[in-house]
Structures are given as structure tokens and as C-alpha cells.
Design an enzyme around this catalytic site. Sequence first.
Site, short mmCIF file in Angstrom:
data_model
loop_
_atom_site.label_atom_id
_atom_site.label_comp_id
_atom_site.label_asym_id
_atom_site.label_seq_id
_atom_site.Cartn_x
_atom_site.Cartn_y
_atom_site.Cartn_z
N GLU A 115 0.81 -5.39 6.38
CA GLU A 115 1.86 -4.69 7.53
C GLU A 115 1.31 -4.08 8.72
O GLU A 115 2.00 -4.66 9.81
CB GLU A 115 2.97 -3.39 7.07
N GLU A 135 5.53 -4.93 -3.17
CA GLU A 135 6.15 -3.38 -3.40
C GLU A 135 7.41 -4.14 -4.18
O GLU A 135 7.32 -2.95 -5.41
CB GLU A 135 6.73 -2.68 -1.76
#
Length: 261
Positions: A115, A135
Site C-alpha cells: 500500500e 490481509e
Amino acid sequence: MADPVILSETKGAVAVLTFNRPAALNAIDAATLKAFESAFVAAETDPAVRVIVITGAGEKAFVAGGDIGDLESRQGLPHYIEFGEELHRVFNRVEACDKPTIAAVNGFALGGGTELLLCTDMRLVADTARLGLPEINLGLFPGAGGTQRLIREIAPCRAREMMFTGSQITAQEAVELGLCNRVVPKAELMAEAMKLAERCASKSPLILKLLKRTLRQGAQMPLPQALAHEHAMIGLVLDAADAHEGCRAFLEKRPANFTGR
């Protein structure tokens, strides 16, 4: 005294910011995020710095995501108001920076590492590195911009596959998907990142600033409005002394001396 979690070094016109928690694979917790923001703002606001390089310490990781122990201790509303809000603010600042940013991905860039990478302008990746948004394997999903930035950078079906399965991709796959510029032998990564940074730093910082704003703002507009925006911005460029210095240098067959004016 403990080592700083972010190392900051200036080499000529290039600032190098290094996540320095190798034992934790440079995972981001609240203290690391705060230190990174401070170092990034210092580089961003330093007129002597023209390019910012971001990398990780140690042999294994660029940034291997969030600190899982820290995340497990959090509840939704406090996380949203505190760490999550801070994380988005800092990553948005990286993305909106007027100076070119380069990620030198020396190892695992997972979760928050990918990210963060998505917020940078250019990405060089070591041949041993692996990227991913894992995740979902923890019963979570990307929450630091990954769901929105990844699907805007690569084919949506590939972005969904990465997020739905939590699978990692190799450095070469990252380049083939358009996530990274090129693969570099690990031993040569920082030298190549500095070479790229110095090439950018030799250009006009003012024109780079206006170019970055044109790209970033235009990307949020329909094409006709984006073209009109480009038209207006190039008009601003022609009021800059650097634009005329560059043209004169070309005509006089000499290197340009860009001053940022």
C-alpha cells in the site's frame, strides 16, 4: 538508546528514508508511522531535497505490512479514529508530494508495504522481493488504500485475485502487472535507485512539481476536462524561468542550469 525506527539521510539532492525495524520485518506500528511522517515532511519541505527514496533496512523486508500484534489489540472505532485515520493521512501525503518519490523494494512488501509502494511515483524491485496484500488470510482486508489504489493501477480482475486469495507475487510478476518499473539484482538496488533519483533531481523541481500536479489532478477528471487542465498548466510552465533556461540550453548545446524558478 534504541536505534531510530526511521533512518533519514541526504545524499546531494536526494533524501533516503529507511524503515529500520529489521527484526520486525520493518512492520508499521503507530510509533513507526509517526517517525516516518516526521522524516518524510522534513524531506518534503527541505528546498535542497529534490527527490525522496524510500526503502527498508535488513536483508528480508521493505515493509512487511502492519504490526499484527498491534492490530490484534485494536477495536474497530478506536482504530478508525486513531491509527487508521493517521495511516491514510500519511500515505495520502506521500501520494500528493510535489517531489518525485521512488520505492526501492529490497524484500517483502506485504500489506501496508504494498500500500505504501502504491503511493510512490516509481518503484524499483529487487529480484528476491515479493509483493502482496495478504490481509484476507488474517480475516481482514487492505485498509491503507490498497483496495482503491491497486484496482486503479492494474487490471481489476488481477487486483481482485490478489486481494481475495492473499497470494504473493514475485518481482517479475509485479513488473509484468505494471506495479513496478523494473527488477534489479538485489546487490544493485540502491545504486540503481540513486541513479534514477539523481536523473530526476537534475531536472527543474518547479516543472516536476507542476507535472506531478497535472498528472495527479487530471487523473480524477474526464478526458476533455483533463486535457483542458493540461492546457492551462503548460501555460503556467511557460511563465517559468526554468522553461526558458531549458530551451536556451538546448539551442546553445549546453547542459541546462535549472534553479526551480
